[in-house]
Design a protein around this motif. Structure first.
Motif, PDB file in Angstrom:
ATOM      1  N   ILE A  51       0.843  -1.201   0.000  1.00  0.00           N
ATOM      2  CA  ILE A  51       0.000   0.000   0.000  1.00  0.00           C
ATOM      3  C   ILE A  51       0.877   1.248   0.000  1.00  0.00           C
ATOM      4  O   ILE A  51       0.616   2.201  -0.739  1.00  0.00           O
ATOM      5  N   ALA A  52       1.919   1.238   0.805  1.00  0.00           N
ATOM      6  CA  ALA A  52       2.834   2.386   0.851  1.00  0.00           C
ATOM      7  C   ALA A  52       3.650   2.487  -0.443  1.00  0.00           C
ATOM      8  O   ALA A  52       3.784   3.577  -1.016  1.00  0.00           O
ATOM      9  N   GLU A  53       4.171   1.367  -0.904  1.00  0.00           N
ATOM     10  CA  GLU A  53       5.030   1.343  -2.090  1.00  0.00           C
ATOM     11  C   GLU A  53       4.298   1.827  -3.339  1.00  0.00           C
ATOM     12  O   GLU A  53       4.867   2.549  -4.159  1.00  0.00           O
ATOM     13  N   HIS A  54       3.042   1.440  -3.492  1.00  0.00           N
ATOM     14  CA  HIS A  54       2.270   1.807  -4.685  1.00  0.00           C
ATOM     15  C   HIS A  54       1.454   3.080  -4.480  1.00  0.00           C
ATOM     16  O   HIS A  54       0.687   3.460  -5.367  1.00  0.00           O
ATOM     17  N   ARG A  55       1.633   3.704  -3.298  1.00  0.00           N
ATOM     18  CA  ARG A  55       1.020   4.998  -2.999  1.00  0.00           C
ATOM     19  C   ARG A  55      -0.492   4.985  -3.207  1.00  0.00           C
ATOM     20  O   ARG A  55      -1.067   5.898  -3.794  1.00  0.00           O
ATOM     21  N   CYS A  56      -1.123   3.958  -2.692  1.00  0.00           N
ATOM     22  CA  CYS A  56      -2.581   3.798  -2.829  1.00  0.00           C
ATOM     23  C   CYS A  56      -3.331   4.986  -2.218  1.00  0.00           C
ATOM     24  O   CYS A  56      -4.293   5.483  -2.808  1.00  0.00           O
ATOM     25  N   THR A  57      -2.893   5.437  -1.064  1.00  0.00           N
ATOM     26  CA  THR A  57      -3.586   6.527  -0.381  1.00  0.00           C
ATOM     27  C   THR A  57      -3.556   7.794  -1.221  1.00  0.00           C
ATOM     28  O   THR A  57      -4.570   8.495  -1.342  1.00  0.00           O
TER      29      THR A  57
END
Length: 120
Positions: A51-57
């Motif tokens: 989630i952090a790596e792919h910048r979902c937020t």
């Protein structure tokens, strides 16, 4: 055996019995919410990292505005664990993230734990 030794053994036995009775009287630990079957065994640390790596937020903020959490409202079409996993798979496909199936499941499991709390 000396009286002091026997007294020490008796004290240890008394403490053991007292501790066992105290544990038996203790209230049970609060139950954790059940994990849906589709997310059993999911690697939550991997899901958080992805989630952090792919910048979902950041992507969700752009789509819905604000802090992006409006996307995590379980009302509507995402109303089951399988549909949640399907939406993560849709993001994977649309954005060409090339996540493996177990990675999609890990991301969905984290989202369910942190936001949706859907059950089987």
């Amino acid at each position: 055996m000396s009286p002091a030794f026997l007294g020490g053994v008796a004290a240890c036995l008394w403490l053991s019995v007292s501790a066992a009775a105290w544990v038996a009287d203790a209230p049970p630990a609060p139950a954790l919410p059940p994990v849906p079957a589709i997310f059993q065994g999911a690697d939550l640390a991997l899901g958080r990292r992805l989630i952090a790596e792919h910048r979902c937020t950041e992507c969700h903020r752009q789509k819905v505005g604000g802090d992006g959490r409006a996307l995590y409202r379980p009302l509507g079409r995402i109303n089951s664990p399988g549909r949640l996993r399907g939406m993560v798979e849709q993001c994977n496909t649309e954005l060409n993230l090339t996540l493996f199936p177990e990675e999609v499941t890990a991301v969905a499991a984290v989202l369910n734990r942190d936001h949706y709390r859907l059950r089987d």
